[in-house]
Design a protein around this motif. Structure first.
Motif, PDB file in Angstrom:
ATOM      1  N   THR A  54       0.713  -1.203   0.208  1.00  0.00           N
ATOM      2  CA  THR A  54       0.008  -0.057   0.111  1.00  0.00           C
ATOM      3  C   THR A  54       0.819   1.284  -0.186  1.00  0.00           C
ATOM      4  O   THR A  54       1.968   1.168   0.236  1.00  0.00           O
ATOM      5  CB  THR A  54      -1.056   0.221   1.030  1.00  0.00           C
ATOM      6  OG1 THR A  54      -0.093   0.114   2.308  1.00  0.00           O
ATOM      7  CG2 THR A  54      -1.769  -1.123   1.392  1.00  0.00           C
ATOM      8  N   ASN A  55       0.351   2.193  -0.310  1.00  0.00           N
ATOM      9  CA  ASN A  55       0.959   3.615  -0.240  1.00  0.00           C
ATOM     10  C   ASN A  55       0.241   4.507   0.549  1.00  0.00           C
ATOM     11  O   ASN A  55      -0.953   4.718   0.733  1.00  0.00           O
ATOM     12  CB  ASN A  55       0.922   4.426  -1.705  1.00  0.00           C
ATOM     13  CG  ASN A  55       1.794   3.511  -2.455  1.00  0.00           C
ATOM     14  OD1 ASN A  55       2.956   2.833  -2.323  1.00  0.00           O
ATOM     15  ND2 ASN A  55       1.326   3.352  -3.802  1.00  0.00           N
ATOM     16  N   VAL A  56       0.940   5.546   1.242  1.00  0.00           N
ATOM     17  CA  VAL A  56       0.379   6.189   2.234  1.00  0.00           C
ATOM     18  C   VAL A  56       0.746   7.796   1.680  1.00  0.00           C
ATOM     19  O   VAL A  56       1.766   8.047   1.465  1.00  0.00           O
ATOM     20  CB  VAL A  56       1.066   6.193   3.643  1.00  0.00           C
ATOM     21  CG1 VAL A  56       2.484   6.511   3.803  1.00  0.00           C
ATOM     22  CG2 VAL A  56       0.060   7.034   4.668  1.00  0.00           C
ATOM     23  N   GLN A  57      -0.540   8.588   2.148  1.00  0.00           N
ATOM     24  CA  GLN A  57      -0.041  10.187   1.746  1.00  0.00           C
ATOM     25  C   GLN A  57      -0.642  11.049   3.078  1.00  0.00           C
ATOM     26  O   GLN A  57      -1.713  10.759   3.524  1.00  0.00           O
ATOM     27  CB  GLN A  57      -1.115  10.676   0.631  1.00  0.00           C
ATOM     28  CG  GLN A  57      -1.033  12.013   0.199  1.00  0.00           C
ATOM     29  CD  GLN A  57       0.545  12.323  -0.347  1.00  0.00           C
ATOM     30  OE1 GLN A  57       1.022  11.604  -1.320  1.00  0.00           O
ATOM     31  NE2 GLN A  57       1.321  13.123   0.345  1.00  0.00           N
ATOM     32  N   TRP A  58       0.532  11.651   3.571  1.00  0.00           N
ATOM     33  CA  TRP A  58       0.093  12.550   4.748  1.00  0.00           C
ATOM     34  C   TRP A  58      -0.393  13.872   4.268  1.00  0.00           C
ATOM     35  O   TRP A  58       0.075  14.304   3.362  1.00  0.00           O
ATOM     36  CB  TRP A  58       1.399  12.648   5.569  1.00  0.00           C
ATOM     37  CG  TRP A  58       1.554  11.335   6.304  1.00  0.00           C
ATOM     38  CD1 TRP A  58       2.562  10.527   6.038  1.00  0.00           C
ATOM     39  CD2 TRP A  58       1.192  10.915   7.568  1.00  0.00           C
ATOM     40  NE1 TRP A  58       2.574   9.358   6.919  1.00  0.00           N
ATOM     41  CE2 TRP A  58       1.613   9.570   7.984  1.00  0.00           C
ATOM     42  CE3 TRP A  58       0.154  11.371   8.234  1.00  0.00           C
ATOM     43  CZ2 TRP A  58       1.263   8.931   9.107  1.00  0.00           C
ATOM     44  CZ3 TRP A  58      -0.114  10.506   9.565  1.00  0.00           C
ATOM     45  CH2 TRP A  58       0.550   9.379   9.754  1.00  0.00           C
ATOM     46  N   LYS A  59      -1.387  14.477   4.926  1.00  0.00           N
ATOM     47  CA  LYS A  59      -2.049  15.613   4.421  1.00  0.00           C
ATOM     48  C   LYS A  59      -2.104  16.666   5.587  1.00  0.00           C
ATOM     49  O   LYS A  59      -2.246  16.223   6.849  1.00  0.00           O
ATOM     50  CB  LYS A  59      -3.500  15.295   3.812  1.00  0.00           C
ATOM     51  CG  LYS A  59      -3.351  14.723   2.592  1.00  0.00           C
ATOM     52  CD  LYS A  59      -4.782  14.668   1.863  1.00  0.00           C
ATOM     53  CE  LYS A  59      -4.665  13.649   0.528  1.00  0.00           C
ATOM     54  NZ  LYS A  59      -4.283  14.311  -0.310  1.00  0.00           N
ATOM     55  N   LYS A  60      -2.172  17.777   5.308  1.00  0.00           N
ATOM     56  CA  LYS A  60      -2.226  19.053   6.252  1.00  0.00           C
ATOM     57  C   LYS A  60      -3.466  19.787   5.547  1.00  0.00           C
ATOM     58  O   LYS A  60      -3.381  20.335   4.593  1.00  0.00           O
ATOM     59  CB  LYS A  60      -1.245  19.630   6.671  1.00  0.00           C
ATOM     60  CG  LYS A  60      -1.250  20.919   7.619  1.00  0.00           C
ATOM     61  CD  LYS A  60       0.021  21.811   7.660  1.00  0.00           C
ATOM     62  CE  LYS A  60      -0.372  22.807   8.731  1.00  0.00           C
ATOM     63  NZ  LYS A  60       0.835  23.846   8.854  1.00  0.00           N
ATOM     64  N   TYR A  61      -4.457  19.964   6.457  1.00  0.00           N
ATOM     65  CA  TYR A  61      -5.729  20.688   5.826  1.00  0.00           C
ATOM     66  C   TYR A  61      -5.867  20.060   4.310  1.00  0.00           C
ATOM     67  O   TYR A  61      -6.233  21.053   3.542  1.00  0.00           O
ATOM     68  CB  TYR A  61      -5.483  22.108   5.699  1.00  0.00           C
ATOM     69  CG  TYR A  61      -5.509  22.756   7.062  1.00  0.00           C
ATOM     70  CD1 TYR A  61      -6.497  22.625   7.925  1.00  0.00           C
ATOM     71  CD2 TYR A  61      -4.194  23.485   7.727  1.00  0.00           C
ATOM     72  CE1 TYR A  61      -6.427  23.064   9.190  1.00  0.00           C
ATOM     73  CE2 TYR A  61      -4.391  24.183   8.800  1.00  0.00           C
ATOM     74  CZ  TYR A  61      -5.413  23.935   9.802  1.00  0.00           C
ATOM     75  OH  TYR A  61      -5.281  24.565  11.056  1.00  0.00           O
ATOM     76  N   ASN A  62      -5.963  18.614   4.276  1.00  0.00           N
ATOM     77  CA  ASN A  62      -6.180  18.019   3.152  1.00  0.00           C
ATOM     78  C   ASN A  62      -5.285  18.420   2.061  1.00  0.00           C
ATOM     79  O   ASN A  62      -5.615  18.054   0.652  1.00  0.00           O
ATOM     80  CB  ASN A  62      -7.663  18.190   2.698  1.00  0.00           C
ATOM     81  CG  ASN A  62      -8.690  17.505   3.697  1.00  0.00           C
ATOM     82  OD1 ASN A  62      -8.467  16.545   4.111  1.00  0.00           O
ATOM     83  ND2 ASN A  62      -9.589  18.420   3.860  1.00  0.00           N
ATOM     84  N   GLN A  63      -4.198  18.870   2.106  1.00  0.00           N
ATOM     85  CA  GLN A  63      -3.170  19.207   1.087  1.00  0.00           C
ATOM     86  C   GLN A  63      -1.997  18.367   1.618  1.00  0.00           C
ATOM     87  O   GLN A  63      -1.409  18.127   2.497  1.00  0.00           O
ATOM     88  CB  GLN A  63      -2.570  20.875   1.390  1.00  0.00           C
ATOM     89  CG  GLN A  63      -3.810  21.820   1.076  1.00  0.00           C
ATOM     90  CD  GLN A  63      -4.267  21.687  -0.415  1.00  0.00           C
ATOM     91  OE1 GLN A  63      -3.545  21.614  -1.167  1.00  0.00           O
ATOM     92  NE2 GLN A  63      -5.718  21.831  -0.433  1.00  0.00           N
ATOM     93  N   ASP A  64      -1.507  17.896   0.255  1.00  0.00           N
ATOM     94  CA  ASP A  64      -0.394  16.954   0.297  1.00  0.00           C
ATOM     95  C   ASP A  64       0.541  17.590   1.026  1.00  0.00           C
ATOM     96  O   ASP A  64       1.139  18.740   0.933  1.00  0.00           O
ATOM     97  CB  ASP A  64      -0.038  16.503  -1.056  1.00  0.00           C
ATOM     98  CG  ASP A  64      -1.186  15.599  -1.800  1.00  0.00           C
ATOM     99  OD1 ASP A  64      -1.974  15.058  -0.977  1.00  0.00           O
ATOM    100  OD2 ASP A  64      -0.816  15.524  -2.900  1.00  0.00           O
ATOM    101  N   LEU A  65       1.328  16.687   1.797  1.00  0.00           N
ATOM    102  CA  LEU A  65       2.432  17.199   2.753  1.00  0.00           C
ATOM    103  C   LEU A  65       3.832  16.561   2.219  1.00  0.00           C
ATOM    104  O   LEU A  65       3.944  15.410   2.076  1.00  0.00           O
ATOM    105  CB  LEU A  65       2.270  16.659   4.227  1.00  0.00           C
ATOM    106  CG  LEU A  65       3.162  17.077   5.433  1.00  0.00           C
ATOM    107  CD1 LEU A  65       3.048  18.761   5.455  1.00  0.00           C
ATOM    108  CD2 LEU A  65       2.935  16.682   6.794  1.00  0.00           C
TER     109      LEU A  65
END
Length: 343
Positions: A54-65
């Motif tokens: 799997t892959n993970v995507q971390w976000k801040k206020y739904n913006q890619d981090l």
């Protein structure tokens, strides 16, 4: 690897039969206060699924981090989680964070974590980053508190689990301890008010104890976390131990032989020097006696030596201790030896 394959197979079977629940994400902790300049770890745990492939995507206020030296993402396979570590937290790092895990068939979104960054007078909880302990031994994890009086504040212990942060102990301000029932035999929390430190002691360490342990005060201030690992005992390599010892013994023997050899050479040199420089001083001298009887107990003296004054001087028999045989020398004319005058 075999366990992971069996887990994946079981999940696939459950999904096919309609038994398994849909995978969900649990983010921990829910809210956290971080002192400016500190660090924080966020756990994105996948429940009812596996983070493999799997892959993970971390976000801040739904913006890619973007991942950088400041924001680092890692995987914790034991707890089927992704971990986001934020270092040197500043005011502009405050906000709501969440993660998205993408599988081959879907994208799973988790709840959000609120990070609040504070300046001065915020409690700071310091923990060792890593603690390595051999199995069946004892581990001690210290939580040192600043800007907070532990005699007036409860302190809580958490650890990473398959479902996020798990609370297992609370050290009350009155110094009483509430411990999870199945951990009471091996887990103990103690407090030292003089240096404002709470210590978690775990005896008889087992594989199930491997995790990241956090301390917390108030409801949102966490320590940076301590990774507890079990290290395997390294077997002794007898070859590495024996060979150096043998070399040392061999060198000592060679050194001893060289010392003995030089001592003998020096002794022979001194004997040779002494023999070449011998004098008559201090030597024992035996002289032939002058009497009507022959002295059969001593060596015969040389024939008398006749000088110009018609006096006969008997030769002296000189025996030196340092030689194997006697040396016979004529006596000097002015010696006090007995002499026989010719009638």
């Amino acid at each position: 690897m075999m366990c992971k394959m069996l887990l994946a197979l079981a999940l696939s079977l459950c999904v096919a039969l309609g038994i398994a629940e849909n995978p969900v994400i649990i983010l921990s902790p829910k809210t956290i206060i971080v002192p400016q300049g500190g660090s924080v770890q966020l756990q994105c745990a996948l429940v009812n699924g596996s983070v493999d492939n799997t892959n993970v995507q971390w976000k801040k206020y739904n913006q890619d981090l973007g991942i950088s030296e400041k924001f680092q993402s890692s995987t914790d396979p034991k707890y089927n989680s992704y971990i986001l570590t934020i270092r040197n937290v500043q005011k502009n790092d405050a906000g709501n964070y969440n993660c998205e895990i993408t599988t081959k068939s879907q994208t799973i979104r988790g709840n959000t974590i609120q990070i609040d960054v504070r300046g001065a007078n915020v409690p700071i909880l310091s923990q060792p980053e890593v603690l390595n302990v051999r199995e069946a031994l004892t581990a001690q994890i210290q939580c040192s508190a600043q800007n907070v009086d532990l005699s007036r504040t409860d302190l809580h212990w958490f650890r990473r689990s398959l479902r996020g942060y798990e609370t297992f102990a609370t050290h009350r301000a009155d110094n009483s301890v509430e411990m999870k029932e199945d951990l009471k035999d091996r887990f103990q929390s103690t407090r030292n008010i003089s240096n404002n430190v709470v210590t978690l002691t775990i005896t008889n360490i087992q594989q199930e104890d491997v995790s990241v342990y956090y301390c917390r005060v108030w409801s949102e201030v966490y320590g940076s976390g301590t990774q507890l690992n079990i290290t395997e005992e390294v077997p002794l390599n007898l070859f590495v131990i024996i060979v150096p010892c043998l070399l040392i013994v061999l060198l000592l023997l060679v050194g001893a032989l060289l010392i003995v050899f030089h001592i003998k050479r020096w002794g022979c040199f001194r004997d040779a020097s002494t023999q070449s420089g011998d004098t008559d001083e201090g030597a024992d001298i035996t002289y032939a006696t002058v009497s009507g009887q022959n002295n059969t107990d001593t060596l015969a003296a040389r024939s008398p030596v006749q000088s110009n004054d018609d006096q006969v001087h008997y030769a002296e028999l000189q025996l030196k201790h340092s030689k194997a045989c006697a040396a016979v020398t004529p006596s000097e004319t002015n010696s006090e030896y007995a002499s026989v005058k010719r009638n």
